[in-house]
Design a protein around this motif. Sequence first.
Motif, PDB file in Angstrom:
ATOM      1  N   GLU A  93       0.831  -1.202   0.000  1.00  0.00           N
ATOM      2  CA  GLU A  93       0.000   0.000   0.000  1.00  0.00           C
ATOM      3  C   GLU A  93       0.865   1.251   0.000  1.00  0.00           C
ATOM      4  OE1 GLU A  93      -3.553   1.045   2.919  1.00  0.00           O
ATOM      5  OE2 GLU A  93      -1.606   1.451   3.852  1.00  0.00           O
ATOM      6  N   ALA A  94       1.924   1.250   0.835  1.00  0.00           N
ATOM      7  CA  ALA A  94       2.818   2.411   0.897  1.00  0.00           C
ATOM      8  C   ALA A  94       3.499   2.652  -0.442  1.00  0.00           C
ATOM      9  CB  ALA A  94       3.853   2.212   1.997  1.00  0.00           C
ATOM     10  N   MET A  95       3.928   1.584  -1.096  1.00  0.00           N
ATOM     11  CA  MET A  95       4.589   1.752  -2.389  1.00  0.00           C
ATOM     12  C   MET A  95       3.590   2.159  -3.460  1.00  0.00           C
ATOM     13  SD  MET A  95       7.626  -1.120  -2.376  1.00  0.00           S
ATOM     14  CE  MET A  95       6.802  -2.408  -1.422  1.00  0.00           C
ATOM     15  N   ALA A  96       2.370   1.654  -3.381  1.00  0.00           N
ATOM     16  CA  ALA A  96       1.342   2.070  -4.330  1.00  0.00           C
ATOM     17  C   ALA A  96       0.975   3.540  -4.141  1.00  0.00           C
ATOM     18  CB  ALA A  96       0.098   1.197  -4.164  1.00  0.00           C
ATOM     19  N   SER A  97       1.234   4.077  -2.953  1.00  0.00           N
ATOM     20  CA  SER A  97       0.942   5.480  -2.661  1.00  0.00           C
ATOM     21  C   SER A  97       2.081   6.407  -3.044  1.00  0.00           C
ATOM     22  CB  SER A  97       0.626   5.640  -1.169  1.00  0.00           C
ATOM     23  OG  SER A  97      -0.498   4.857  -0.808  1.00  0.00           O
ATOM     24  N   GLY A  98       3.153   5.861  -3.612  1.00  0.00           N
ATOM     25  CA  GLY A  98       4.219   6.697  -4.142  1.00  0.00           C
ATOM     26  C   GLY A  98       5.593   6.479  -3.573  1.00  0.00           C
ATOM     27  N   ALA A  99       5.721   5.685  -2.499  1.00  0.00           N
ATOM     28  CA  ALA A  99       7.046   5.423  -1.935  1.00  0.00           C
ATOM     29  C   ALA A  99       7.845   4.510  -2.866  1.00  0.00           C
ATOM     30  CB  ALA A  99       6.919   4.774  -0.562  1.00  0.00           C
ATOM     31  N   HIS A 100       9.134   4.782  -2.982  1.00  0.00           N
ATOM     32  CA  HIS A 100      10.014   3.899  -3.746  1.00  0.00           C
ATOM     33  C   HIS A 100      10.101   2.529  -3.089  1.00  0.00           C
ATOM     34  CE1 HIS A 100      13.599   2.404  -5.830  1.00  0.00           C
ATOM     35  NE2 HIS A 100      14.107   2.144  -4.643  1.00  0.00           N
ATOM     36  N   GLY A 101      10.093   2.536  -1.745  1.00  0.00           N
ATOM     37  CA  GLY A 101      10.212   1.290  -0.996  1.00  0.00           C
ATOM     38  C   GLY A 101       9.814   1.523   0.445  1.00  0.00           C
ATOM     39  N   VAL A 102      10.184   0.577   1.304  1.00  0.00           N
ATOM     40  CA  VAL A 102       9.828   0.675   2.717  1.00  0.00           C
ATOM     41  C   VAL A 102      11.053   0.388   3.576  1.00  0.00           C
ATOM     42  CG1 VAL A 102       7.402   0.096   2.397  1.00  0.00           C
ATOM     43  CG2 VAL A 102       9.061  -1.749   2.760  1.00  0.00           C
ATOM     44  N   ALA A 103      11.052   0.964   4.767  1.00  0.00           N
ATOM     45  CA  ALA A 103      12.075   0.707   5.770  1.00  0.00           C
ATOM     46  C   ALA A 103      11.375   0.117   6.985  1.00  0.00           C
ATOM     47  CB  ALA A 103      12.807   1.999   6.143  1.00  0.00           C
ATOM     48  N   VAL A 104      11.955  -0.914   7.557  1.00  0.00           N
ATOM     49  CA  VAL A 104      11.285  -1.626   8.639  1.00  0.00           C
ATOM     50  C   VAL A 104      12.277  -1.943   9.738  1.00  0.00           C
ATOM     51  CG1 VAL A 104      11.639  -3.861   7.521  1.00  0.00           C
ATOM     52  CG2 VAL A 104       9.798  -3.611   9.175  1.00  0.00           C
ATOM     53  N   MET A 105      11.814  -1.819  10.990  1.00  0.00           N
ATOM     54  CA  MET A 105      12.659  -2.152  12.123  1.00  0.00           C
ATOM     55  C   MET A 105      11.961  -3.163  13.026  1.00  0.00           C
ATOM     56  SD  MET A 105      14.552   0.398  14.863  1.00  0.00           S
ATOM     57  CE  MET A 105      13.035   1.070  15.543  1.00  0.00           C
ATOM     58  N   GLY A 106      10.948  -2.724  13.758  1.00  0.00           N
ATOM     59  CA  GLY A 106      10.349  -3.564  14.783  1.00  0.00           C
ATOM     60  C   GLY A 106       9.780  -4.866  14.265  1.00  0.00           C
ATOM     61  N   GLU A 107       9.095  -4.834  13.128  1.00  0.00           N
ATOM     62  CA  GLU A 107       8.463  -6.032  12.582  1.00  0.00           C
ATOM     63  C   GLU A 107       9.486  -7.134  12.330  1.00  0.00           C
ATOM     64  OE1 GLU A 107       4.770  -7.763  10.723  1.00  0.00           O
ATOM     65  OE2 GLU A 107       5.215  -6.256  12.245  1.00  0.00           O
ATOM     66  N   VAL A 108      10.703  -6.713  11.966  1.00  0.00           N
ATOM     67  CA  VAL A 108      11.773  -7.683  11.694  1.00  0.00           C
ATOM     68  C   VAL A 108      12.567  -7.994  12.958  1.00  0.00           C
ATOM     69  CG1 VAL A 108      13.945  -8.020  10.462  1.00  0.00           C
ATOM     70  CG2 VAL A 108      11.969  -7.097   9.258  1.00  0.00           C
ATOM     71  N   MET A 109      12.912  -6.965  13.727  1.00  0.00           N
ATOM     72  CA  MET A 109      13.754  -7.185  14.901  1.00  0.00           C
ATOM     73  C   MET A 109      13.060  -8.037  15.958  1.00  0.00           C
ATOM     74  SD  MET A 109      16.812  -5.834  14.523  1.00  0.00           S
ATOM     75  CE  MET A 109      16.755  -6.429  12.819  1.00  0.00           C
ATOM     76  N   ARG A 110      11.750  -7.932  16.091  1.00  0.00           N
ATOM     77  CA  ARG A 110      11.022  -8.692  17.104  1.00  0.00           C
ATOM     78  C   ARG A 110      10.661 -10.106  16.651  1.00  0.00           C
ATOM     79  NH1 ARG A 110       8.421  -3.555  17.612  1.00  0.00           N
ATOM     80  NH2 ARG A 110       6.754  -4.242  16.227  1.00  0.00           N
ATOM     81  N   ALA A 111      10.857 -10.401  15.399  1.00  0.00           N
ATOM     82  CA  ALA A 111      10.344 -11.644  14.828  1.00  0.00           C
ATOM     83  C   ALA A 111      11.152 -12.861  15.256  1.00  0.00           C
ATOM     84  CB  ALA A 111      10.338 -11.557  13.310  1.00  0.00           C
ATOM     85  N   GLY A 112      10.446 -13.915  15.645  1.00  0.00           N
ATOM     86  CA  GLY A 112      11.114 -15.186  15.894  1.00  0.00           C
ATOM     87  C   GLY A 112      11.631 -15.786  14.609  1.00  0.00           C
ATOM     88  N   ASP A 113      10.920 -15.520  13.509  1.00  0.00           N
ATOM     89  CA  ASP A 113      11.336 -15.991  12.182  1.00  0.00           C
ATOM     90  C   ASP A 113      11.433 -14.782  11.257  1.00  0.00           C
ATOM     91  OD1 ASP A 113      11.792 -17.195   9.771  1.00  0.00           O
ATOM     92  OD2 ASP A 113       9.998 -18.452   9.777  1.00  0.00           O
TER      93      ASP A 113
END
Length: 201
Positions: free
Chosen positions: A170-190
């Motif tokens: 959705e963010a990229m469809a709204s005009g962002a080139h890409g996304v940056a992510v921290m918590g969703e990845v850092m907290r993940a067991g997998d």
Amino acid sequence: MPSRLLVLTDRAQLPAGRSLVEQVERCVDAGARWVCLRERDLPDDQRLALATSLTGLLRPVGGRLVVAAPLPAAAAWGAVADGVHLRRSDPVPPHASLVGRSTHGEAELRAAVEQGCDYVTLSPYAATASKPGHGPALGPAGLRRVIDAVPLGETKLLALGGISSGNAAEAMASGAHGVAVMGEVMRAGDPGRVIRALLPD
């Protein structure tokens, strides 16, 4: 320019018993190719050792590491960092090959573009557990409004804050080139599963 997914580190959010290097290794194995090392609270020597380890994971697969400012002047940093990620008030270093900056609205975004930053993060896109109360969230309409107001030129914009597999497209469809992510990845067991879900097709 690296891929359309930037992973930011935060060892404070890791699952119990998991090291930052191990978490990032799982991300790289799943296809992540662009990482920003934060961990600003660490002593310079420990931070440099972490950067060296992460570069060792990324460079063999064509990935890149940017390090969040401030960077020590030590020449060793030039061998391990492909670029620098600046806060809103950090000066642009004269010789960095890849320069990014955190922005939080139209005025900061415009300034970063005028400074010639290669990429910017714009946050928060959505409510985020990593920084509760940080906002208000832009959402797709707010992101589109800011992008329409600021000609980006060659600067790539990454949506940051509350990014998940449910809203990255959705963010990229709204005009962002890409996304940056921290918590969703850092907290993940997998984290590999999260990376695969976040990577654009």
